[in-house]
Design a protein around this motif. Structure first.
Motif, PDB file in Angstrom:
ATOM      1  N   ILE A   1       0.864  -1.184   0.000  1.00  0.00           N
ATOM      2  CA  ILE A   1       0.000   0.000   0.000  1.00  0.00           C
ATOM      3  C   ILE A   1       0.898   1.231   0.000  1.00  0.00           C
ATOM      4  CG2 ILE A   1      -1.845  -1.185   1.240  1.00  0.00           C
ATOM      5  CD1 ILE A   1      -0.908   0.786   3.634  1.00  0.00           C
ATOM      6  N   GLU A   2       0.296   2.378  -0.246  1.00  0.00           N
ATOM      7  CA  GLU A   2       1.030   3.638  -0.187  1.00  0.00           C
ATOM      8  C   GLU A   2       0.452   4.483   0.937  1.00  0.00           C
ATOM      9  OE1 GLU A   2       2.325   7.387  -3.043  1.00  0.00           O
ATOM     10  OE2 GLU A   2       0.883   5.920  -3.788  1.00  0.00           O
ATOM     11  N   LEU A   3       1.327   5.043   1.757  1.00  0.00           N
ATOM     12  CA  LEU A   3       0.919   5.966   2.814  1.00  0.00           C
ATOM     13  C   LEU A   3       1.226   7.386   2.370  1.00  0.00           C
ATOM     14  CD1 LEU A   3       2.190   4.567   6.242  1.00  0.00           C
ATOM     15  CD2 LEU A   3      -0.131   4.611   5.370  1.00  0.00           C
ATOM     16  N   LEU A   4       0.273   8.272   2.584  1.00  0.00           N
ATOM     17  CA  LEU A   4       0.481   9.707   2.387  1.00  0.00           C
ATOM     18  C   LEU A   4       0.549  10.339   3.771  1.00  0.00           C
ATOM     19  CD1 LEU A   4      -2.106  10.424  -0.468  1.00  0.00           C
ATOM     20  CD2 LEU A   4       0.307   9.756  -0.660  1.00  0.00           C
ATOM     21  N   LEU A   5       1.594  11.111   4.010  1.00  0.00           N
ATOM     22  CA  LEU A   5       1.846  11.673   5.330  1.00  0.00           C
ATOM     23  C   LEU A   5       1.788  13.196   5.258  1.00  0.00           C
ATOM     24  CD1 LEU A   5       4.919   9.407   6.054  1.00  0.00           C
ATOM     25  CD2 LEU A   5       2.537   8.970   6.681  1.00  0.00           C
ATOM     26  N   PHE A   6       1.199  13.804   6.272  1.00  0.00           N
ATOM     27  CA  PHE A   6       0.994  15.249   6.285  1.00  0.00           C
ATOM     28  C   PHE A   6       1.486  15.865   7.592  1.00  0.00           C
ATOM     29  CE2 PHE A   6      -2.142  13.348   3.521  1.00  0.00           C
ATOM     30  CZ  PHE A   6      -2.037  14.123   2.389  1.00  0.00           C
ATOM     31  N   ALA A   7       1.797  17.162   7.522  1.00  0.00           N
ATOM     32  CA  ALA A   7       2.106  18.007   8.678  1.00  0.00           C
ATOM     33  C   ALA A   7       3.169  17.361   9.573  1.00  0.00           C
ATOM     34  CB  ALA A   7       0.827  18.343   9.435  1.00  0.00           C
ATOM     35  N   ARG A   8       2.900  17.249  10.853  1.00  0.00           N
ATOM     36  CA  ARG A   8       3.876  16.730  11.828  1.00  0.00           C
ATOM     37  C   ARG A   8       4.330  15.318  11.475  1.00  0.00           C
ATOM     38  NH1 ARG A   8       8.083  16.662  14.523  1.00  0.00           N
ATOM     39  NH2 ARG A   8       8.062  15.670  16.555  1.00  0.00           N
ATOM     40  N   LEU A   9       3.441  14.503  10.976  1.00  0.00           N
ATOM     41  CA  LEU A   9       3.796  13.130  10.625  1.00  0.00           C
ATOM     42  C   LEU A   9       4.817  13.108   9.483  1.00  0.00           C
ATOM     43  CD1 LEU A   9       3.173  10.321  11.582  1.00  0.00           C
ATOM     44  CD2 LEU A   9       1.225  10.275  10.045  1.00  0.00           C
ATOM     45  N   ARG A  10       4.661  13.996   8.539  1.00  0.00           N
ATOM     46  CA  ARG A  10       5.630  14.110   7.449  1.00  0.00           C
ATOM     47  C   ARG A  10       6.987  14.548   7.996  1.00  0.00           C
ATOM     48  NH1 ARG A  10       3.819  17.750   2.691  1.00  0.00           N
ATOM     49  NH2 ARG A  10       3.675  19.188   4.418  1.00  0.00           N
ATOM     50  N   GLU A  11       6.985  15.450   8.959  1.00  0.00           N
ATOM     51  CA  GLU A  11       8.238  15.884   9.575  1.00  0.00           C
ATOM     52  C   GLU A  11       8.926  14.729  10.302  1.00  0.00           C
ATOM     53  OE1 GLU A  11       7.177  19.094  12.153  1.00  0.00           O
ATOM     54  OE2 GLU A  11       6.616  20.413  10.498  1.00  0.00           O
ATOM     55  N   ILE A  12       8.168  13.950  11.033  1.00  0.00           N
ATOM     56  CA  ILE A  12       8.730  12.823  11.782  1.00  0.00           C
ATOM     57  C   ILE A  12       9.370  11.808  10.840  1.00  0.00           C
ATOM     58  CG2 ILE A  12       8.113  10.790  13.168  1.00  0.00           C
ATOM     59  CD1 ILE A  12       5.995  12.609  14.551  1.00  0.00           C
ATOM     60  N   CYS A  13       8.676  11.498   9.744  1.00  0.00           N
ATOM     61  CA  CYS A  13       9.120  10.452   8.835  1.00  0.00           C
ATOM     62  C   CYS A  13      10.088  10.958   7.768  1.00  0.00           C
ATOM     63  CB  CYS A  13       7.915   9.785   8.177  1.00  0.00           C
ATOM     64  SG  CYS A  13       6.811   9.013   9.385  1.00  0.00           S
ATOM     65  N   GLY A  14      10.162  12.266   7.593  1.00  0.00           N
ATOM     66  CA  GLY A  14      11.079  12.836   6.622  1.00  0.00           C
ATOM     67  C   GLY A  14      10.684  12.631   5.175  1.00  0.00           C
ATOM     68  N   THR A  15       9.412  12.330   4.946  1.00  0.00           N
ATOM     69  CA  THR A  15       8.912  12.120   3.590  1.00  0.00           C
ATOM     70  C   THR A  15       7.408  12.321   3.583  1.00  0.00           C
ATOM     71  OG1 THR A  15       8.884  10.613   1.692  1.00  0.00           O
ATOM     72  CG2 THR A  15       8.600   9.620   3.866  1.00  0.00           C
ATOM     73  N   GLN A  16       6.866  12.550   2.390  1.00  0.00           N
ATOM     74  CA  GLN A  16       5.404  12.686   2.300  1.00  0.00           C
ATOM     75  C   GLN A  16       4.730  11.417   1.799  1.00  0.00           C
ATOM     76  OE1 GLN A  16       4.501  15.984  -0.237  1.00  0.00           O
ATOM     77  NE2 GLN A  16       5.857  15.292  -1.854  1.00  0.00           N
ATOM     78  N   ARG A  17       5.522  10.448   1.317  1.00  0.00           N
ATOM     79  CA  ARG A  17       4.971   9.183   0.818  1.00  0.00           C
ATOM     80  C   ARG A  17       5.845   8.023   1.252  1.00  0.00           C
ATOM     81  NH1 ARG A  17       1.514   9.560  -3.822  1.00  0.00           N
ATOM     82  NH2 ARG A  17       1.213  11.749  -4.372  1.00  0.00           N
ATOM     83  N   LEU A  18       5.194   6.936   1.611  1.00  0.00           N
ATOM     84  CA  LEU A  18       5.895   5.699   1.963  1.00  0.00           C
ATOM     85  C   LEU A  18       5.151   4.515   1.369  1.00  0.00           C
ATOM     86  CD1 LEU A  18       6.657   5.887   5.799  1.00  0.00           C
ATOM     87  CD2 LEU A  18       8.330   5.775   3.967  1.00  0.00           C
ATOM     88  N   GLU A  19       5.880   3.527   0.918  1.00  0.00           N
ATOM     89  CA  GLU A  19       5.270   2.248   0.550  1.00  0.00           C
ATOM     90  C   GLU A  19       5.439   1.304   1.721  1.00  0.00           C
ATOM     91  OE1 GLU A  19       6.599   0.207  -2.932  1.00  0.00           O
ATOM     92  OE2 GLU A  19       5.464   1.529  -4.249  1.00  0.00           O
TER      93      GLU A  19
END
Length: 102
Positions: free
Chosen positions: A3-21
């Motif tokens: 699946i693909e995850l789309l990450l926004f705001a604080r979560l994007r900052e934590i993970c260092g990306t806006q998309r993850l598989e």
């Protein structure tokens, strides 16, 4: 399944990306995807219980079943959500009133 995850705001900052598989077991749910994200990025756990989940552009609950190729968006509160401030209560009531079927 992938699946693909789309990450926004604080979560994007934590993970260092806006998309993850993510590769998940068959029968996985949106909560399973969040569990895997937290395994990879433990700091993401700070947002558990405050995320909105959307699967394929439709809001969903954590127990929503996933299929290969699904796109899961994890949306944290941007402004902290509704708190005890009187203005927040008024704004929340106004939002409910505006969204009511007339």
């Amino acid at each position: 399944m992938t699946i693909e995850l789309l990450l926004f705001a604080r979560l994007r900052e934590i993970c260092g990306t806006q998309r993850l598989e993510l590769t998940l077991a068959p029968g996985a749910t949106a909560t399973s995807a969040l569990d895997e994200l937290e395994r990879r990025f433990p700091a993401a756990a700070e947002l558990r219980g405050r995320l909105m989940i959307a699967v394929n552009e439709e809001y969903a609950d954590g127990d929503c079943g996933l299929e290969a190729g699904d796109i899961v968006a994890l949306i944290p509160p941007v402004s902290g959500g509704v708190g005890d401030h009187p203005r927040a209560r008024v704004d929340a009531e106004r939002a409910r009133w505006l969204s009511a079927d007339v």
